[in-house]
Design an enzyme around this catalytic site. Sequence first.
Site, PDB file in Angstrom:
ATOM      1  CG  HIS A 188      -2.194  -0.704   1.044  1.00 51.54           C
ATOM      2  ND1 HIS A 188      -2.264  -2.071   0.888  1.00 51.54           N
ATOM      3  CD2 HIS A 188      -3.465  -0.240   0.953  1.00 51.54           C
ATOM      4  CE1 HIS A 188      -3.531  -2.424   0.723  1.00 51.54           C
ATOM      5  NE2 HIS A 188      -4.282  -1.346   0.756  1.00 51.54           N
ATOM      6  CD  GLU A 191      -3.724   3.857   1.827  1.00 51.20           C
ATOM      7  OE1 GLU A 191      -4.943   3.738   2.041  1.00 51.20           O
ATOM      8  OE2 GLU A 191      -2.857   3.188   2.426  1.00 51.20           O
ATOM      9  CG  HIS A 210      -4.694   2.910  -1.899  1.00 51.22           C
ATOM     10  ND1 HIS A 210      -6.035   2.802  -2.172  1.00 51.22           N
ATOM     11  CD2 HIS A 210      -4.475   2.128  -0.821  1.00 51.22           C
ATOM     12  CE1 HIS A 210      -6.610   2.003  -1.303  1.00 51.22           C
ATOM     13  NE2 HIS A 210      -5.681   1.568  -0.465  1.00 51.22           N
TER      14      HIS A 210
END
Length: 219
Positions: A188, A191, A210
Amino acid sequence: MLTRIGDHQINWCPCPNLFVMIPSEVAAELEESKYQHAEPRLSIYGRSASEWESLAAWFIQHKVHSPNMRWMIQIPRIFDIFKSKKLVPHFAKILENIFLPLFEATINPQKHKKTHVFLKYVTGFDSVDDESKHSDHMFSYKSPKPEEWTTDDNPPYTYYLFYMYANVMVLNNLRKERGLNTFLFRPHCGEAGSITHLVSAFLTADNISHGLNLKKVQP
């Protein structure tokens, strides 16, 4: 323990039978539809080297496997919590707890049968936590080595990413030589936090989740 099925995240609850029932029912529906696949998530924390064996034993005992389902392993960036509780002496211990059991299962699958079987159903690794957490440390060649990172401070995002990437890459090379399945590195990223997170992931990851901060990057 935590998993994600579709867009729904399921936290570990005191009722393990419920946790087994949900992915089992999802797997049955996927197999019935034939052309759909799912990728639930399970967490490995690096708190103990026995985590993999325990997870694999649960996976095999409850038969939570399906040709239409593969599993992503997400690793939370919470070294600071374990260090403050004196569960690990340095960051290298986290890496050892996460990756050494995988190397052992790759080199000697007969001795680590449960982990070996479970890894056949694992697609890759994710790195997860709140990216907006600020770190005063900028990762560079001057940064402490993992065994030298003994403070209670959490290493920065780029530090985590580099050492996860390095271990996954070496593990993949070994597994490929032995004809075993390999893993993707899909953290990830983007963000929140510094744009250097996206730069680090671009250099190390197979792909990222993301990347929302890309819109803030000047062309």
